[in-house]
Scaffold this motif. Sequence first.
Motif, mmCIF file in Angstrom:
data_model
loop_
_atom_site.group_PDB
_atom_site.id
_atom_site.type_symbol
_atom_site.label_atom_id
_atom_site.label_comp_id
_atom_site.label_asym_id
_atom_site.label_seq_id
_atom_site.Cartn_x
_atom_site.Cartn_y
_atom_site.Cartn_z
ATOM 1 N N GLY A 90 1.194 -1.294 -0.564
ATOM 2 C CA GLY A 90 0.145 -0.230 -0.026
ATOM 3 C C GLY A 90 1.444 1.495 -0.197
ATOM 4 N N ALA A 91 0.030 2.231 -0.967
ATOM 5 C CA ALA A 91 1.466 3.688 -0.708
ATOM 6 C C ALA A 91 1.256 4.016 0.900
ATOM 7 C CB ALA A 91 0.464 4.573 -2.008
ATOM 8 N N LEU A 100 14.148 -3.746 11.966
ATOM 9 C CA LEU A 100 13.196 -4.632 11.203
ATOM 10 C C LEU A 100 13.559 -3.800 9.329
ATOM 11 C CD1 LEU A 100 11.530 -6.423 9.567
ATOM 12 C CD2 LEU A 100 9.368 -5.167 10.403
ATOM 13 N N ARG A 101 13.337 -2.390 9.553
ATOM 14 C CA ARG A 101 14.202 -1.455 8.876
ATOM 15 C C ARG A 101 15.028 -1.607 8.527
ATOM 16 N NH1 ARG A 101 12.466 3.347 10.522
ATOM 17 N NH2 ARG A 101 10.743 3.236 9.445
ATOM 18 N N GLY A 122 6.243 1.036 -7.295
ATOM 19 C CA GLY A 122 5.629 1.557 -7.277
ATOM 20 C C GLY A 122 5.809 3.073 -8.026
ATOM 21 N N GLY A 123 6.923 2.954 -7.134
ATOM 22 C CA GLY A 123 7.312 4.823 -7.582
ATOM 23 C C GLY A 123 6.569 5.827 -7.186
ATOM 24 N N THR A 124 6.650 6.090 -5.769
ATOM 25 C CA THR A 124 6.116 6.245 -4.894
ATOM 26 C C THR A 124 6.824 6.585 -3.990
ATOM 27 O OG1 THR A 124 4.302 5.842 -4.322
ATOM 28 C CG2 THR A 124 3.594 6.764 -5.951
ATOM 29 N N GLY A 127 5.181 4.333 2.127
ATOM 30 C CA GLY A 127 4.695 3.608 2.505
ATOM 31 C C GLY A 127 6.030 2.137 1.745
ATOM 32 N N VAL A 128 5.963 1.358 1.853
ATOM 33 C CA VAL A 128 6.904 0.036 1.728
ATOM 34 C C VAL A 128 8.173 1.313 0.779
ATOM 35 C CG1 VAL A 128 5.837 -1.272 0.048
ATOM 36 C CG2 VAL A 128 8.338 -1.951 1.220
ATOM 37 N N MET A 129 6.837 1.343 -0.541
ATOM 38 C CA MET A 129 8.291 2.425 -1.772
ATOM 39 C C MET A 129 8.882 3.552 -1.346
ATOM 40 S SD MET A 129 5.073 1.771 -4.428
ATOM 41 C CE MET A 129 3.481 2.073 -3.325
ATOM 42 N N LYS A 130 8.567 3.625 -0.283
ATOM 43 C CA LYS A 130 9.731 5.176 0.034
ATOM 44 C C LYS A 130 11.166 4.240 1.057
ATOM 45 C CE LYS A 130 9.536 8.294 3.558
ATOM 46 N NZ LYS A 130 8.361 9.402 4.104
ATOM 47 N N GLU A 131 10.200 3.178 1.383
ATOM 48 C CA GLU A 131 11.730 2.231 1.762
ATOM 49 C C GLU A 131 13.221 2.112 0.707
ATOM 50 O OE1 GLU A 131 12.992 1.801 5.304
ATOM 51 O OE2 GLU A 131 10.681 2.578 5.840
#
Length: 183
Positions: A90-91, A100-101, A122-124, A127-131
């Motif tokens: 999810g975003a 964990l990070r 997802g290119g944003t 969420g996990v995409m930021k990580e």
Amino acid sequence: MVCVCGHTAEQHLQEAMHPPGPLAQKWDPKIHTQERPTDAFGDMVCSDLSEKQSKYVRLSDNTPPGTIYELMTQHWGLREPNLLISVTGGAKDFTMKPRLRSVFRRGLVKVAQTTGAWVITGGTHTGVMKEVGQAVRDSSLSSRCRESRVVTVGVATWGAIHNRHSLVRPPHCSALVYGGVKN
């Protein structure tokens, strides 16, 4: 004036604002969009990645995968991947415990580097995409070696891109013929 797709009239070609058929018709991309050569492609500078340049292109949702692969490997010069790692979620922002990070970031980078993988998100920047983005950023800042760089591909919908209009080339620039773009 707002179009049935939710965007303003200024964000559309003039002919898109007067589509044939009833105006109350539900918005359908097959009916209310048209494909044409893309006007959004080139290099962008990612200021948080030590001024690193990245490639981008706006493509139609039905651009053949082989065409995209050829663009990325033959024209952009990306090495062929041995593995594709798709990180989705999810975003929505979430909190990850620091340990964990750290394990996630180090593990993702290590796997991508040792296997020659491309990491696809997802290119944003949420969420996990930021990580993923922060893991790759930290890795690229600590390693200048080209072989250890992680190839990351963000695939985002055009409407989700902040300041997307700055990525559109002026009319006098030649258009890229890969895929196309739907407007």
